[in-house]
Design an enzyme around this catalytic site. Sequence first.
Site, mmCIF file in Angstrom:
data_model
loop_
_atom_site.group_PDB
_atom_site.id
_atom_site.type_symbol
_atom_site.label_atom_id
_atom_site.label_comp_id
_atom_site.label_asym_id
_atom_site.label_seq_id
_atom_site.Cartn_x
_atom_site.Cartn_y
_atom_site.Cartn_z
ATOM 1 N N SER A 169 32.097 35.034 36.779
ATOM 2 C CA SER A 169 32.381 33.603 36.677
ATOM 3 C C SER A 169 31.735 32.991 35.434
ATOM 4 C CB SER A 169 31.901 32.935 37.962
ATOM 5 O OG SER A 169 32.249 31.592 37.953
ATOM 6 N N HIS A 374 36.747 33.409 44.960
ATOM 7 C CA HIS A 374 35.837 33.462 43.818
ATOM 8 C C HIS A 374 34.500 34.116 44.188
ATOM 9 C CE1 HIS A 374 34.928 32.241 39.772
ATOM 10 N NE2 HIS A 374 33.791 31.710 40.158
#
Length: 401
Positions: A169, A374
């Site tokens: 990320s 995520h």
Amino acid sequence: MKTKFGVFVVLFIFHLVNEGLCSEHPDADLTTEELIKKYGYPVEAHEVTTEDGYMITMFRVPHGKNGKRVNQKPIFMMHGLFGQCENFILNVYNNGSLAYLMADNGFDVWLGNARGSQHGRKHKHLDPDEQPEFWNFTWHEIGLYDVATQIDYILEKTKKKKLQYVGHSQGGTAFFVLTSLKPEYQQKIVFASLLAPAGFMRNARNPAINSIVLIQKDITWFVEKTNIIEFPPKAIPVKVLLSRGCKNTILRLRDLCEFIWHIAMGGNSGEFDAEMLPVAVNFIPTISFKQSIHFAQGIESGHFRPWDYGEEKNMEVYGKPLPDDYPLEIIKIPIAMYYSLGDNLAFAQDVEDMCDAVANCVRKFLIPNKQWTHADFVAALHLREVLNLPVLEFARKYFVY
Ligand SMILES: *[C@@H]1O[C@H](CO)[C@@H](O)[C@H](O)[C@H]1NC(C)=O
Ligand SMILES: *[C@@H]1O[C@H](CO)[C@@H](O)[C@H](O)[C@H]1NC(C)=O
């Protein structure tokens, strides 16, 4: 959106009322080093100081469980927003720690941290509790200073010319910032595995970050004042709330907590591991609010570029009304990108666009589970088979350095 925040507030109050009704996890009180040792791996702590004064501790796992000597292939791992280095070890309960897998397979693993995290809450002159200037940064500075300093330190310590990079990320964001703005770092990184890297944010639809876009538009004065603060504010005892709530089975608070988690992550992938929570809550850092707002700027503008101060100050800082985009096309490092259709932050289309924007994207790996979120990129139950093994196998192609 309002309803969702309402649910959060009610839940927090509910948690407070129910403090003390919970059982303990045997690892809940361990430090990072104790945790790593407990699972049979060697660990060293190393502190670096960035050129702008932040003091950051890295943890090194120099070899695998059965190794005797330091492995010869350094690999640096950089965590995401609201994460820190433990993201790469905590999935040990599911045999899913990427750090241990790499250490067991010939890599000398260095677990990096960002300023502001529990391992980067220190500065030569600034006190994070007293001086808000400490929090005047975004992932731009994390890439340019924190990642750069940690990479230089590793190469000096190991006497190697290059290392491999892993970023989850925002760890990917920091990589793009550093290697596009300081191209000399391209000589120091032989290959990068980016897990759900955040760059373009054109399609992001995460309730937490996207709601900031709304706030930003409507009440700019609030943003001016709140850019440079620690978030969540110290007054909210996130760790206490989460640890009380998420491990509480009596009132099924854990189910509620899980439900909230799924809202934030955009759905239930079936990969959520509630058992890890009592340990994971110890390692949730605070961030600078500016980091989220910087992502929100990208959602609004569609650009991946440095901080937008507004036209007047942009003229002063950049000499033009808007900063230039990061020059991604000059990044020649071979990069593998791992991404998912279920990710509401690093949206699949945005990752594919990032892959097209850099000069040498050598692998686009779409996670087969369409619901994969995520957070699953570090926390999923089946992380080992679905992601870690493919990451290892491909990284081995770049093992000569
Ligand atoms: C993890 O998985 C590997 C491969 O399936 C196996 O060899 C190893 O014993 C497992 N370790 C644990 C702690 O379950
Ligand atoms: C924050 O840092 C930027 C430079 O990165 C500077 O222009 C700005 O004035 C700083 N803001 C405050 C409030 O210190």
